[in-house]
Design a protein around this motif. Structure first.
Motif, short mmCIF file in Angstrom:
data_model
loop_
_atom_site.label_atom_id
_atom_site.label_comp_id
_atom_site.label_asym_id
_atom_site.label_seq_id
_atom_site.Cartn_x
_atom_site.Cartn_y
_atom_site.Cartn_z
N ALA A 197 35.83 40.82 26.37
CA ALA A 197 36.33 41.09 27.72
C ALA A 197 35.22 41.45 28.68
O ALA A 197 35.31 41.18 29.88
N GLN A 198 34.13 42.06 28.18
CA GLN A 198 33.05 42.47 29.09
C GLN A 198 32.32 41.27 29.69
O GLN A 198 31.61 41.40 30.68
N PHE A 199 32.47 40.09 29.09
CA PHE A 199 31.78 38.90 29.58
C PHE A 199 32.67 38.02 30.45
O PHE A 199 32.22 37.02 31.01
N ILE A 200 33.94 38.38 30.57
CA ILE A 200 34.88 37.57 31.34
C ILE A 200 34.72 37.88 32.82
O ILE A 200 34.65 39.03 33.23
N VAL A 201 34.65 36.83 33.62
CA VAL A 201 34.66 37.01 35.07
C VAL A 201 36.10 37.19 35.50
O VAL A 201 36.91 36.26 35.43
N HIS A 202 36.45 38.40 35.92
CA HIS A 202 37.84 38.71 36.24
C HIS A 202 38.15 38.30 37.68
O HIS A 202 38.11 39.11 38.60
N ALA A 203 38.44 37.03 37.85
CA ALA A 203 38.77 36.54 39.17
C ALA A 203 40.14 37.05 39.59
O ALA A 203 41.04 37.20 38.78
N GLN A 204 40.29 37.31 40.89
CA GLN A 204 41.60 37.72 41.38
C GLN A 204 42.56 36.54 41.27
O GLN A 204 42.17 35.39 41.43
N PRO A 205 43.83 36.81 40.97
CA PRO A 205 44.80 35.72 40.98
C PRO A 205 44.77 35.01 42.32
O PRO A 205 44.82 35.66 43.36
N PRO A 206 44.62 33.70 42.32
CA PRO A 206 44.46 32.99 43.58
C PRO A 206 45.73 32.96 44.42
O PRO A 206 46.84 32.91 43.88
N ALA A 207 45.54 33.02 45.71
CA ALA A 207 46.65 32.82 46.65
C ALA A 207 46.36 31.54 47.42
O ALA A 207 45.27 31.39 47.97
N GLY A 253 51.15 35.97 41.61
CA GLY A 253 51.43 36.11 40.20
C GLY A 253 51.28 37.51 39.66
O GLY A 253 51.38 37.74 38.46
N THR A 254 51.04 38.49 40.54
CA THR A 254 50.89 39.87 40.10
C THR A 254 51.43 40.80 41.18
O THR A 254 51.95 40.35 42.19
N THR A 255 51.31 42.10 40.96
CA THR A 255 51.81 43.07 41.93
C THR A 255 50.67 43.54 42.84
O THR A 255 49.49 43.39 42.48
N PRO A 256 50.98 44.13 43.99
CA PRO A 256 49.92 44.61 44.88
C PRO A 256 49.00 45.62 44.22
O PRO A 256 47.77 45.55 44.38
#
Length: 319
Positions: A197-207, A253-256
């Motif tokens: 998980a530390q190597f994953i680029v955590h992109a925001q869910p796209p809008a 796809g997610t909450t605020p």
């Protein structure tokens, strides 16, 4: 001597192939003897195998799999390639005889195609995890770990995680002292802190561009350091909290609040990589209520602590 067969199929990824060969090759028993005998094999003996920038010749054929104590499956650069005739059958026969089988990175696709991973937990490179899960729904894919050990069957994440997995197998076979010596020769810790998980680029869910959430997302990014509640966000959006939650999930796809937490973690990662600010200051700059809350949220998302992340990823040019 324990025999390791490394299966090189066409379009083999060179690092996936060489990592287990070298790691097992470095292992020495207390009296100095090699702990493993490594054999590179392909569908037929002396077959030419494409490895991207070069071609290699595998000296052994599939018959070597029946003689091996451990089989390693490197990844292939083209995930759409089917298994060559005879490969799945040879691997299933080896498994039935109790042979240990391990895959490296996207070698999990080769492994899963045999059906041997059905009903088991497995991992692969985080970028390929969703595709592996979609192709093989009977496999429980965990994208957050460096490797998974099911006993007889093991899978590793991205190529470097092959080193972690091989060192783990050496320790299982010959104990911590032998594994620690192999780790030193690999210039690797015997155990790495954190998972994939530390190597994953955590992109925001796209809008999608032009959606009604676009201005609100920009506002959230700009104000992530503030102590925002769902009610605060709803006021900015000019709607009720219930309507906000519904529209936000429809478009992102997610909450605020989940989106905001991830934005704060991303900001914290950037600050850890590029500054020498203490963790307490970064917690405030990223918008967390306290250093404790920051550490807990960061570890939950990234899989390691802020300090460990900084040690691994802060560039030499940071100020």
């Amino acid at each position: 001597m324990h025999t390791v067969a490394v299966l090189a199929l066409d379009q083999v990824i060179p690092f996936d192939l060489s990592a287990p060969i070298d790691t097992f090759g470095w292992a020495r028993l207390p009296d100095g003897r090699p702990a493993y005998r490594t054999r590179v094999c392909s569908v037929t003996a002396d077959a030419e195998v494409s490895a991207g920038a070069f071609t290699l010749r595998a000296p052994h054929g599939l018959g070597t799999l029946a003689e091996a104590d451990t089989i390693v499956l490197p990844g292939r650069s083209d995930l759409s390639l089917p298994l060559p005739p005879g490969v799945a059958e040879a691997l299933r026969a080896a498994a039935a005889n109790g042979t240990r089988i391990a895959s490296v990175c996207v070698g999990a696709f080769v492994f899963a195609a045999t059906g041997l991973l059905d009903g088991l937990r497995a991992t692969t490179h985080w970028r390929a995890a969703a595709e592996l899960a979609a192709r093989h729904p009977a496999v429980t894919v965990d994208p957050n770990v460096l490797y998974v050990d099911n006993g007889q069957f093991l899978t590793s994440a991205g190529a470097a995680a092959a080193l972690d997995m091989c060192l783990h197998m050496i320790r299982r076979d010959h104990g911590s002292a032998v594994a620690a010596d192999a780790a030193r020769l690999s210039v690797m810790p015997l155990e790495r802190e954190g998972g994939q998980a530390q190597f994953i680029v955590h992109a925001q869910p796209p809008a999608p561009a032009g959606t009604t959430m676009e201005p609100l997302l920009a506002w959230l990014e700009e104000n992530a350091e503030r102590e925002l509640t769902l009610e605060d966000i709803a006021v900015e959006a000019g709607t009720s909290t219930r309507t906000l939650n519904r529209r936000f999930r429809e478009q992102t796809g997610t909450t605020p609040l989940q989106w905001l937490h991830l934005a704060r973690v991303r900001r914290a990662q950037y600050l850890l990589e590029t500054t020498t600010h203490p963790v307490e200051r970064i917690a405030t700059q990223a918008g967390f209520g306290s250093p404790t809350a920051f550490r807990e949220r960061f570890k939950r998302v990234v899989g390691t602590s802020p300090q460990a992340y900084r040690r691994a990823f802060r560039g030499a040019g940071a100020v």
